[in-house]
Design an enzyme around this catalytic site. Structure first.
Site, mmCIF file in Angstrom:
data_model
loop_
_atom_site.group_PDB
_atom_site.id
_atom_site.type_symbol
_atom_site.label_atom_id
_atom_site.label_comp_id
_atom_site.label_asym_id
_atom_site.label_seq_id
_atom_site.Cartn_x
_atom_site.Cartn_y
_atom_site.Cartn_z
ATOM 1 N N ASP A 101 0.851 -1.177 0.000
ATOM 2 C CA ASP A 101 0.000 0.000 0.000
ATOM 3 C C ASP A 101 0.894 1.237 0.000
ATOM 4 O O ASP A 101 1.611 1.493 0.967
ATOM 5 C CB ASP A 101 -0.854 -0.032 1.280
ATOM 6 C CG ASP A 101 -2.225 0.559 1.084
ATOM 7 O OD1 ASP A 101 -2.304 1.641 0.501
ATOM 8 O OD2 ASP A 101 -3.204 -0.058 1.549
ATOM 9 N N ASP A 198 -2.883 4.514 -2.443
ATOM 10 C CA ASP A 198 -3.861 5.171 -1.596
ATOM 11 C C ASP A 198 -4.252 6.550 -2.155
ATOM 12 O O ASP A 198 -3.374 7.334 -2.522
ATOM 13 C CB ASP A 198 -3.196 5.354 -0.212
ATOM 14 C CG ASP A 198 -4.175 5.721 0.867
ATOM 15 O OD1 ASP A 198 -5.071 4.923 1.154
ATOM 16 O OD2 ASP A 198 -4.051 6.833 1.436
ATOM 17 N N GLU A 239 -6.374 3.946 -5.973
ATOM 18 C CA GLU A 239 -7.657 4.263 -5.335
ATOM 19 C C GLU A 239 -8.036 5.669 -5.803
ATOM 20 O O GLU A 239 -7.397 6.637 -5.421
ATOM 21 C CB GLU A 239 -7.515 4.232 -3.810
ATOM 22 C CG GLU A 239 -8.839 4.456 -3.099
ATOM 23 C CD GLU A 239 -8.680 4.787 -1.606
ATOM 24 O OE1 GLU A 239 -9.646 4.588 -0.861
ATOM 25 O OE2 GLU A 239 -7.611 5.260 -1.197
ATOM 26 N N HIS A 311 -11.014 -2.427 3.991
ATOM 27 C CA HIS A 311 -10.879 -2.008 5.386
ATOM 28 C C HIS A 311 -11.598 -0.698 5.700
ATOM 29 O O HIS A 311 -11.584 -0.261 6.844
ATOM 30 C CB HIS A 311 -9.390 -1.879 5.707
ATOM 31 C CG HIS A 311 -8.752 -0.779 4.900
ATOM 32 N ND1 HIS A 311 -8.641 -0.854 3.527
ATOM 33 C CD2 HIS A 311 -8.246 0.416 5.256
ATOM 34 C CE1 HIS A 311 -8.078 0.258 3.082
ATOM 35 N NE2 HIS A 311 -7.828 1.048 4.112
ATOM 36 N N ASP A 312 -12.166 -0.034 4.680
ATOM 37 C CA ASP A 312 -12.881 1.224 4.920
ATOM 38 C C ASP A 312 -14.393 1.062 4.823
ATOM 39 O O ASP A 312 -15.132 2.014 5.074
ATOM 40 C CB ASP A 312 -12.490 2.268 3.851
ATOM 41 C CG ASP A 312 -11.040 2.677 3.928
ATOM 42 O OD1 ASP A 312 -10.472 2.675 5.040
ATOM 43 O OD2 ASP A 312 -10.472 3.007 2.872
HETATM 44 C C1 GLC Z 1 -7.595 5.627 2.008
HETATM 45 C C2 GLC Z 1 -7.449 4.445 2.928
HETATM 46 C C3 GLC Z 1 -8.000 4.803 4.267
HETATM 47 C C4 GLC Z 1 -7.206 5.964 4.823
HETATM 48 C C5 GLC Z 1 -7.205 7.139 3.851
HETATM 49 C C6 GLC Z 1 -6.154 8.120 4.215
HETATM 50 O O1 GLC Z 1 -8.904 5.919 1.706
HETATM 51 O O2 GLC Z 1 -8.060 3.328 2.366
HETATM 52 O O3 GLC Z 1 -7.979 3.728 5.158
HETATM 53 O O4 GLC Z 1 -7.736 6.371 6.034
HETATM 54 O O5 GLC Z 1 -6.925 6.739 2.531
HETATM 55 O O6 GLC Z 1 -4.883 7.580 4.009
#
Ligand code: GLC
Ligand code: CA
Length: 533
Positions: A101, A198, A239, A311-312
């Site tokens: 990640d 990310d 993402e 995980h979100d």
């Molecule tokens: C992404 C991650 C999340 C995190 C955010 C800030 O959305 O998946 O878990 O809190 O970025 O890094």
């Protein structure tokens, strides 16, 4: 013509490991690298061939590792660099790929870059972050409050799109870009096979249009990072919450050398009309979104991502399915619905045994910074029962409770109280029990993923949404030359299906205990059937 690279990548099946909650081996209540190592065969047997590992770098853990203070070292609780080297070696021996990640949009304020940067306006790191005398806009942070924080030492404001301790890196500064290239190279040299990036669409900001992301230099920055020869073979997935069709096409076109694939979230942004509760998914809406993106992916030769948990996110069967008496049926239904589409499957840990949401009863149980901040921002504004409901609705802890491996204390995750409360339903839902059950979700996944791997029409074939089916059903066809599959998905109510012209249908997969499942007839709640034609 699909490129060789596309064909290779399309056989990937990912499993996301949220290490902190996966398996603890030294009994400090925190999952670790040796814990993952000890479960590689469990994952291989499931049928996956790649792992996305959530951040395992040095971090103060304000946002569970997404606040990194050293990109090239391992968080103490997780193990050592040697543990990591063993892990990657063992994975490669099993034919599994590892992507990590990459949190490139922001670092922790504990990182030396920030510690230096905050000191003055003229030091080697002064331009590593976005500094302004006054906030140039009214952006709010994703975890509550203003996105601008005053730093008394430097007497300026810095940007943080997430927590106050997650400062946005200034990608306009070539030194930052060089530093991130060095991070990528460090891990590529250690043998990692790629990156999940990310909130990548946020690395280029548009201060003029006032949008925190999707800025004018996004493509340039990504190309500069991943378009280098040593990144040629790696798999990258960004993402990108803001990405539309055009962005995705451009981000993933092979010749542009930016990304292999993108996560977009349209299918997860539905069903959330009521702010304090879940309203359930409207199947026709979900169908329309999936059909649209299937067409897009196929017409553009884009590697699409197939996922519905991470995980979100809330656990999908709790949000949209039935997490009680039809838990097996709805878990297997959604798996079939998503993972026989064209794209790369991503499973999230616990999904393979049908884990459900685990609501927090009080603020003491909450570890997620987003839910925690939300609670404090709203505690005087909402009555207490509504407050916890609203908090739980966005509480990312729902998906972060430790993996329940068995029914022993702490669910076999650890011998001590874990860092986050144990999954509430672990006596009823755990790996050992699932594997022994005639209705094992894990074993269903094995069959489903085997089917995926043995039918090239799933990975490389065309997609057609079969018309004239009842509204509560989704029937689609996947085909490659003469090979054809028909996937029949029934949603929650029993429904009769009558399709003409599929006389040769042969049943390949079902989630009900039918000796025979004729194509036409009544389908039970959440029933699926897959036929070859
Ligand atoms: C992404 C991650 C999340 C995190 C955010 C800030 O959305 O998946 O878990 O809190 O970025 O890094
Ligand atoms: Ca541990």
């Amino acid at each position: 013509m699909l490129t060789k690279k596309y064909q290779d990548f399309s056989s990937l099946i990912f499993y996301q490991v949220y290490l902190r909650s996966f398996k603890d081996t030294n009994n400090d209540g925190i999952g670790d690298l040796p814990g993952l190592l000890s479960r590689l065969d469990y994952l291989k047997d499931l049928g996956i061939n790649a792992i996305w590992l959530s951040p395992y770098f040095k971090s103060p853990n304000d946002d569970c590792g997404y606040d990194i203070s050293d990109y090239c070292d391992i968080m103490d609780e997780f193990g050592t660099l040697d543990d990591f080297k063993v892990l990657i070696k063992e994975m490669h021996q099993r034919g599994m790929k590892l992507i990590l990640d990459l949190v490139a949009n922001h670092s922790s304020t504990a990182h030396t870059w920030f510690q230096e940067s905050r000191k003055s306006k003229d030091n080697p790191y002064s331009d590593y972050y976005y500094w302004f005398d006054n906030p140039p806009n009214d952006w709010t942070a994703c975890f509550g409050g203003s996105a601008w924080e005053y730093e008394p030492l430097r007497q300026q404001y810095y940007l943080h799109s997430y927590a106050v301790s997650q400062a946005d890196l200034n990608w306009e500064n070539p030194q930052v870009r060089k530093a991130m290239q060095a991070v990528v190279d460090f891990w590529v040299n250690l043998g990692v096979d790629g990156f999940r990036c990310d909130v990548l669409d946020q690395i280029s900001k548009d201060f003029i249009k006032k949008q925190n992301g999707n800025g004018p230099r996004l493509h340039e920055f990504i190309h500069e990072l991943f378009g280098r020869p040593n990144c040629e073979p790696i798999f990258t997935v960004g993402e990108c919450w803001s990405a539309d069709e055009r962005n995705i096409r451009e981000l993933t076109q092979d010749f542009r050398k930016e990304l292999s694939s993108v996560f977009q979230f349209q299918h997860l942004s539905i069903g959330t009309r009521d702010d304090y509760g879940v309203t359930g998914v409207d199947l026709s809406q979900l169908k329309a979104i999936l059909v649209k993106w299937q067409r897009f992916a196929i017409d553009n030769d884009t590697l699409y991502t197939l996922f519905y948990e991470n995980h979100d996110q809330l656990r999908y069967i709790s949000k949209f399915g039935n997490d009680q008496e039809l838990r097996y049926e709805s878990a297997t239904m959604f798996a079939t619905l998503f993972y026989l589409l064209r794209g790369i499957p991503f499973l999230y840990q616990g999904q393979e045994i049908g884990m459900t949401n685990s609501y927090s009863q009080s603020i003491d149980e909450i570890r997620d910074i987003q839910a925690f901040n939300y609670f404090h921002e709203h505690k005087d504004k909402l009555p207490s029962d509504l407050l916890m409901k609203a908090v739980n609705f966005r509480n990312r802890d729902n998906a972060r409770r430790p993996m329940p491996w068995n029914a022993s204390p702490h669910a076999g995750f650890s011998k001590v109280e874990p860092w986050i409360p144990t999954y509430r339903r672990y006596l009823e839902i755990n790996v050992e029990k699932d594997l022994q059950s005639p209705k094992s979700i894990y074993r269903f996944y094995q069959r489903l993923l085997t089917l995926r791997k043995t039918h090239p029409e799933v990975t490389l074939g065309d997609f057609k949404d079969v018309q004239d089916v009842p509204e509560s059903c989704f029937v689609y066809e996947r085909s490659l030359r003469n090979d054809k599959l028909l996937v029949v998905i029934n949603f929650k109510d029993p429904t009769e299906i009558n399709l003409i012209g599929f006389d040769s249908a042969k049943l390949l997969l079902s989630n009900y205990d039918h000796k025979k499942r004729p194509l036409n007839g009544f389908y039970e709640p959440y029933e699926i059937a897959v036929y070859s034609l």
